[in-house]
Scaffold this motif. Structure first.
Motif, short mmCIF file in Angstrom:
data_model
loop_
_atom_site.label_atom_id
_atom_site.label_comp_id
_atom_site.label_asym_id
_atom_site.label_seq_id
_atom_site.Cartn_x
_atom_site.Cartn_y
_atom_site.Cartn_z
N GLU A 1 0.26 4.88 7.60
CA GLU A 1 1.43 5.49 6.96
C GLU A 1 1.08 6.15 5.61
N SER A 2 0.21 5.50 4.87
CA SER A 2 -0.16 6.02 3.55
C SER A 2 -0.97 7.31 3.69
N LEU B 1 -6.47 6.74 -2.97
CA LEU B 1 -5.92 7.62 -1.93
C LEU B 1 -6.96 7.98 -0.86
N ALA C 1 1.40 10.00 4.41
CA ALA C 1 2.15 10.39 3.20
C ALA C 1 1.32 11.36 2.35
N ASN D 1 0.80 -1.22 0.00
CA ASN D 1 0.00 0.00 0.00
C ASN D 1 0.83 1.28 0.00
N ILE D 2 1.84 1.29 0.86
CA ILE D 2 2.63 2.52 0.98
C ILE D 2 3.45 2.77 -0.30
N LYS E 1 2.56 1.82 -3.29
CA LYS E 1 1.60 2.28 -4.30
C LYS E 1 1.22 3.75 -4.04
N THR E 2 1.03 4.09 -2.77
CA THR E 2 0.70 5.48 -2.43
C THR E 2 1.78 6.43 -2.94
N HIS E 3 3.03 6.11 -2.64
CA HIS E 3 4.14 6.98 -3.09
C HIS E 3 4.18 7.06 -4.61
N THR F 1 -6.84 5.42 1.95
CA THR F 1 -5.60 5.17 2.68
C THR F 1 -5.79 5.27 4.20
#
Ligand code: SAH
Ligand code: SF4
Length: 366
Positions: free
Chosen positions: A30-31, A24, A34, A3-4, A6-8, A27
């Protein structure tokens, strides 16, 4: 993909499509952080860490409409109706002027009768006279004809806030009576008219409505981008006992989740429309005592301190648990200033704080 990661990856893209936005919006942990960090970075870069004040004057709770969610809907017979006197408005405006707010918002129920329209026109003249034409004036008085919008602009209004409430037609329909007075197309048309008349045009939605999905919210963001809005005011939907929508209260997300979803919407809006003005709305603070400050950290850059005389505040409860209903303007002011600084921002005293996006947009089209 993690997940993180992919978020970045999504946050690095120049253009977020609807699927990216839905991802998004979902999320957590952490995501989610971000996402907030990215919005804070964009805010700093494009509009700076400056918050602009708009003194909010809740002019009247008399409303000819009956939106299912709103505490001051015409059908709510439990309410005493009020309209501020001209002197009361001028007193609030002069307070804003003396305290260097430099902008005010005149908001109220929707009325389309001649005497109301003329009243607002003459108030605009009085406000400008009392403040040497030095205040940025925003109106938020619902849908009006092109002629009315034009007259108000000619008399000194620069900005207009008209939330689309829900950009999905079916969801909009569920939130309003099915009649000509609550027609989605008319609301949309009003927004286009405001833009045509070169108002700085603001809109927004309620977040966490019953029947609303993440897809609807992503669609709202796409709508804002396609419409190319200059300003936004968005916040959580908060139920009100004396409204028809209260019936569906069991369908609602817990308030904390509605609040977090609202933060995500603010952050995403800052990411996709970098240089617009975004308000940290009162409804954010109604759910979380430091909600407005959290909204600033998520990308908002406008705050609307309430200048409505205390005696009228109980009469303007759009939703439950509205904050500051018993505080005079000065009291709110001191705590507000320090909490804004704690959120890492300065206050743009004495500056209009117009939407940068508006000028970028107007210059592009010339
Ligand atoms: N009559 C004008 C302006 C006043 S209402 C108009 O409707 O445009 C201002 C905003 O209050 C509305 O746009 C709506 O989004 C918000 N509002 C009304 N009821 C609410 C509720 N129960 N929870 C959260 N926001 C609400
Ligand atoms: Fe009236 Fe605005 Fe409330 Fe609708 S949201 S009932 S138009 S005040």
């Amino acid at each position: 993909m993690d997940n993180i990661l992919k978020t970045h990856k999504i946050l690095k893209k120049d253009f977020l499509n609807k699927d990216d936005l839905v991802f998004l919006l979902a999320t957590t942990g952490e995501s989610f952080q971000a996402l907030l960090d990215k919005a804070a970075e964009i805010k700093k870069h494009y509009v700076g860490n400056i918050v602009y004040y708009r003194g909010l004057i809740e002019y009247s709770n008399i409303c000819s409409k009956n939106c299912f969610y709103c505490g001051i809907r015409g059908g709510n017979k439990k309410l005493d109706r009020y309209q501020m006197t001209d002197d009361e408005v001028i007193e609030a405006v002069v307070f804003a002027y003396k305290n260097n707010y430099s902008s005010i918002v005149l908001q109220g129920g929707e009325r389309n009768d001649k005497s109301f329209i003329n009243k607002i026109t003459s108030l605009l003249q009085k406000i400008n006279k009392a403040t040497d034409n030095s205040l940025g004036i925003t109106l938020s008085l619902g849908e009006q004809t092109e002629e009315t919008f034009r007259i108000w602009k000619e008399n000194g209004a620069r900005r207009y806030l008209l939330r689309i409430e829900a950009s999905n037609r079916d969801l909009y329909r569920k939130m309003h009576p099915d009649n000509k007075k609550h027609d989605f197309d008319t609301r949309l048309e009003s927004l286009y008219t405001l833009k045509k008349l070169e108002y700085q045009t603001g809109t927004g939605v309620m977040i966490g409505l019953p029947f609303q999905t993440l897809e609807h919210l992503a669609q709202d963001l796409v709508f804002f981008r396609d419409f190319d809005i200059d300003m936004a005011g968005m916040g959580p939907y908060i139920e009100h006992e004396d409204t028809p929508l209260y019936h569906y209260k069991d369908l609602l997300l817990p308030r904390k989740e509605r609040f977090e979803l609202s933060l995500k919407m603010l952050a995403l809006l800052r990411i996709i429309l970098k240089d617009i003005n975004i308000a940290a709305t009162t409804a954010m603070q109604a759910i979380d005592p430091v909600g407005r400050e959290k909204a600033l950290k998520a990308g908002a850059n406008v705050i609307m301190p309430n200048l409505t005389p205390v005696k009228y505040r109980e009469g303007y409860l759009l939703y439950e648990d509205k904050p500051c209903t018993d505080e005079e303007a000065e009291h709110c002011l001191n705590c507000l200033e320090s909490s804004i600084r704690m959120a890492g921002d300065d206050i743009g005293y004495g500056k209009w704080g117009d939407s940068k996006h508006y000028f970028n947009r107007i210059n592009k089209s010339k």
